[in-house]
Design an enzyme around this catalytic site. Sequence first.
Site, PDB file in Angstrom:
ATOM      1  N   LYS A  22      -5.849  -5.514   2.758  1.00 53.46           N
ATOM      2  CA  LYS A  22      -6.486  -5.215   4.052  1.00 53.46           C
ATOM      3  C   LYS A  22      -6.869  -3.740   4.116  1.00 53.46           C
ATOM      4  O   LYS A  22      -7.991  -3.384   4.476  1.00 53.46           O
ATOM      5  CB  LYS A  22      -5.519  -5.538   5.185  1.00 53.46           C
ATOM      6  N   ASN A  23      -5.927  -2.873   3.739  1.00 54.05           N
ATOM      7  CA  ASN A  23      -6.144  -1.436   3.948  1.00 54.05           C
ATOM      8  C   ASN A  23      -7.042  -0.799   2.907  1.00 54.05           C
ATOM      9  O   ASN A  23      -7.360   0.385   2.992  1.00 54.05           O
ATOM     10  CB  ASN A  23      -4.798  -0.698   4.044  1.00 54.05           C
ATOM     11  N   CYS A 119      -1.711   2.980  19.698  1.00 53.18           N
ATOM     12  CA  CYS A 119      -1.422   1.558  19.529  1.00 53.18           C
ATOM     13  C   CYS A 119       0.087   1.405  19.681  1.00 53.18           C
ATOM     14  O   CYS A 119       0.804   2.375  19.917  1.00 53.18           O
ATOM     15  CB  CYS A 119      -1.906   1.044  18.176  1.00 53.18           C
ATOM     16  N   ARG A 124      -1.118   8.019  17.197  1.00 54.83           N
ATOM     17  CA  ARG A 124      -2.103   7.922  16.107  1.00 54.83           C
ATOM     18  C   ARG A 124      -3.391   8.692  16.401  1.00 54.83           C
ATOM     19  O   ARG A 124      -4.477   8.159  16.482  1.00 54.83           O
ATOM     20  CB  ARG A 124      -2.365   6.458  15.786  1.00 54.83           C
ATOM     21  N   ASP A 307       4.864   0.604   6.009  1.00 57.35           N
ATOM     22  CA  ASP A 307       4.415  -0.771   6.282  1.00 57.35           C
ATOM     23  C   ASP A 307       5.376  -1.820   5.749  1.00 57.35           C
ATOM     24  O   ASP A 307       5.179  -3.008   5.999  1.00 57.35           O
ATOM     25  CB  ASP A 307       3.023  -1.004   5.667  1.00 57.35           C
ATOM     26  N   ARG A 399      -3.765 -10.303  12.072  1.00 58.23           N
ATOM     27  CA  ARG A 399      -4.566  -9.103  11.791  1.00 58.23           C
ATOM     28  C   ARG A 399      -4.462  -8.732  10.315  1.00 58.23           C
ATOM     29  O   ARG A 399      -5.380  -8.159   9.735  1.00 58.23           O
ATOM     30  CB  ARG A 399      -4.052  -7.924  12.631  1.00 58.23           C
TER      31      ARG A 399
HETATM   32  C1  EPZ Z   1      -3.007   3.781   7.479  1.00 58.06           C
HETATM   33  O1  EPZ Z   1      -3.094   4.067   8.860  1.00 58.06           O
HETATM   34  C2  EPZ Z   1      -2.782   2.288   7.393  1.00 58.06           C
HETATM   35  N1  EPZ Z   1      -3.928   1.599   7.962  1.00 58.06           N
HETATM   36  C3  EPZ Z   1      -1.497   1.913   8.135  1.00 58.06           C
HETATM   37  O2  EPZ Z   1      -1.296   0.525   7.953  1.00 58.06           O
HETATM   38  C4  EPZ Z   1      -0.333   2.667   7.504  1.00 58.06           C
HETATM   39  O3  EPZ Z   1       0.846   2.380   8.215  1.00 58.06           O
HETATM   40  C5  EPZ Z   1      -0.630   4.173   7.557  1.00 58.06           C
HETATM   41  O4  EPZ Z   1      -1.876   4.458   6.900  1.00 58.06           O
HETATM   42  C6  EPZ Z   1       0.457   4.991   6.874  1.00 58.06           C
HETATM   43  O5  EPZ Z   1       0.590   4.581   5.545  1.00 58.06           O
HETATM   44  C7  EPZ Z   1      -5.083   1.531   7.242  1.00 58.06           C
HETATM   45  O6  EPZ Z   1      -5.179   2.040   6.151  1.00 58.06           O
HETATM   46  C8  EPZ Z   1      -6.210   0.791   7.883  1.00 58.06           C
HETATM   47  P1  EPZ Z   1      -2.229   7.898   8.923  1.00 58.06           P
HETATM   48  P2  EPZ Z   1      -3.622   5.518   9.339  1.00 58.06           P
HETATM   49  O7  EPZ Z   1      -3.460   8.546   9.411  1.00 58.06           O
HETATM   50  O8  EPZ Z   1      -4.562   6.075   8.357  1.00 58.06           O
HETATM   51  C9  EPZ Z   1      -0.539  11.138  11.912  1.00 58.06           C
HETATM   52  C10 EPZ Z   1      -0.676  -1.633   8.588  1.00 58.06           C
HETATM   53  O9  EPZ Z   1       0.393  -2.078   9.016  1.00 58.06           O
HETATM   54  N2  EPZ Z   1      -1.934  11.582  12.031  1.00 58.06           N
HETATM   55  O10 EPZ Z   1      -1.884   7.997   7.479  1.00 58.06           O
HETATM   56  O11 EPZ Z   1      -4.061   5.383  10.749  1.00 58.06           O
HETATM   57  C11 EPZ Z   1      -0.306   9.767  12.493  1.00 58.06           C
HETATM   58  O12 EPZ Z   1      -0.037   9.861  13.878  1.00 58.06           O
HETATM   59  C12 EPZ Z   1      -1.212  -0.322   9.124  1.00 58.06           C
HETATM   60  O13 EPZ Z   1      -1.384  -2.173   7.693  1.00 58.06           O
HETATM   61  C13 EPZ Z   1      -2.228  12.726  12.785  1.00 58.06           C
HETATM   62  O14 EPZ Z   1      -1.338  13.357  13.353  1.00 58.06           O
HETATM   63  O15 EPZ Z   1      -2.280   6.358   9.290  1.00 58.06           O
HETATM   64  C14 EPZ Z   1       0.880   9.253  11.713  1.00 58.06           C
HETATM   65  O16 EPZ Z   1       2.058   9.755  12.303  1.00 58.06           O
HETATM   66  C15 EPZ Z   1      -0.346   0.235  10.229  1.00 58.06           C
HETATM   67  N3  EPZ Z   1      -3.519  13.119  12.886  1.00 58.06           N
HETATM   68  C16 EPZ Z   1       0.711   9.883  10.335  1.00 58.06           C
HETATM   69  O17 EPZ Z   1      -0.220  10.976  10.523  1.00 58.06           O
HETATM   70  C17 EPZ Z   1      -4.547  12.463  12.258  1.00 58.06           C
HETATM   71  O18 EPZ Z   1      -5.718  12.891  12.383  1.00 58.06           O
HETATM   72  C18 EPZ Z   1       0.131   8.963   9.281  1.00 58.06           C
HETATM   73  O19 EPZ Z   1      -1.016   8.386   9.836  1.00 58.06           O
HETATM   74  C19 EPZ Z   1      -4.234  11.319  11.499  1.00 58.06           C
HETATM   75  C20 EPZ Z   1      -2.923  10.901  11.391  1.00 58.06           C
END
Ligand code: EPZ
Length: 420
Positions: A22-23, A119, A124, A307, A399
């Site tokens: 998915k990701n 969410c 996020r 995850d 999802r």
């Molecule tokens: C990706 O989400 C995945 N989704 C998530 O999978 C996964 O849990 C996550 O990476 C972490 O591995 C997809 O790839 C579509 P992040 P993403 O930006 O990119 C903070 C699932 O279950 N952050 O790596 O949205 C954020 O708040 C889903 O399949 C900022 O502060 O996650 C978090 O604490 C859930 N500012 C941390 O970084 C930003 O601009 C990691 O978030 C971006 C992120």
Amino acid sequence: MDKIVIKGGQALHGEVQVSGAKNAALPILASALLADGTSTYRNVPDLADVATMLKVLRTMGCDTERDGDTTDVCRIGVNGHITPEAPYDLVKTMRASVVVLGPLVARFGRARVSMPGGCAIGARPIDQHLKGLKALGAEIHLTEGYVEATAKQLKGGTVNFDVITVTGTENVMMAAVLAKGRTVMENCAREPEVEELAKVLNKMGARIEGAGTSIITIEGVDGLKPVEHAILPDRIEAGTLLVAAAISGGNVLVKRVVPEHLDAVVEKLRETGCTITAEAGGLRCQAPQRLEAVNITTTEYPGFPTDMQAQLMALMSVSQGTSVISENIFENRFMHVPELDRLGADISIQGHTAVVKGVKGLSGAPVMATDLRASASLILAGLRAEGRTDVSRVYHLDRGYERLESKLRGLGADIRREKA
Ligand code: EPZ
């Protein structure tokens, strides 16, 4: 709304095939925007989030086509006029839609994308996405809940992420491929899905080096061409299926896996006493007689993936001993805890840490899914629990898992989907 009904106690046996990731699929489908023409993707999982991404692309004017709803082939045509906008009603249902931002600004010089909002698992924010686009010369305005980004021509630059972000890395990478000059991105996410996206972009004519490491260098090019690509297997679905074998006391071969993408998960499962072996292009998990409690700390890849945290917590709830689970990526990813406790687990939360005292057994009860991986965790617990477990709100499950209940039924689980 559907629910999943499980009668626990069946040890799972047999073999099961993992679907496409998915990701990886979500940013790769968005990357079609970077080229004129039709791109073809295989092994695209049939998921609600993928359907949402296709809807976002159609809303912009792309042609999207699946070869029937059973095959895994998906085509995206970017031929006519594209309206570079992603509306709130779609982005709010799937925040990863925000990855259209980079391709739109790079290709069309502007984008109007709804802020994804938080969410269930956390706020996020996307500040790092915007920091990266600004570093490439985009002008960013936040108005009425939308990000408006414009750039006559993006220019290569240096981007140093304050936070390691998977979709942030992907968004900026997709913007930089058409920027003028060189971009160096530092403190990048190293997930396999980032590497897979770079592979697809390079097949389209991009010049990206270092994907999968924390420093990615990109030489901008004038244009990209459409691509044919088969999406890599979903390492989180694979990990979930390995845990299903472990928690049910079974022996299952999980096929179509890239073993090295699961190193941290396999290491932890071995620590619990599972026997995990590579076999026939997959991984076999043989559950132990006695499940040992292990401690888990989630970190960015290649560390233990957030995850997989909820799934391992379900397993630890029936281990011998006490397991300490620290969630370091998201601030609210323990919503499965009170639901697992309803099944008889003994878990207490202290800030970002959950203390799981293993219990002899779980007993079935009605429980409610709160987010994608929490729903998987409750189903895994239901496989173990004595009696009947009803998991409601399984739209969360749909999802990110493709027909999980039929895959588990194929392994001998007594599990079915019902209209709630
Ligand atoms: C990706 O989400 C995945 N989704 C998530 O999978 C996964 O849990 C996550 O990476 C972490 O591995 C997809 O790839 C579509 P992040 P993403 O930006 O990119 C903070 C699932 O279950 N952050 O790596 O949205 C954020 O708040 C889903 O399949 C900022 O502060 O996650 C978090 O604490 C859930 N500012 C941390 O970084 C930003 O601009 C990691 O978030 C971006 C992120």
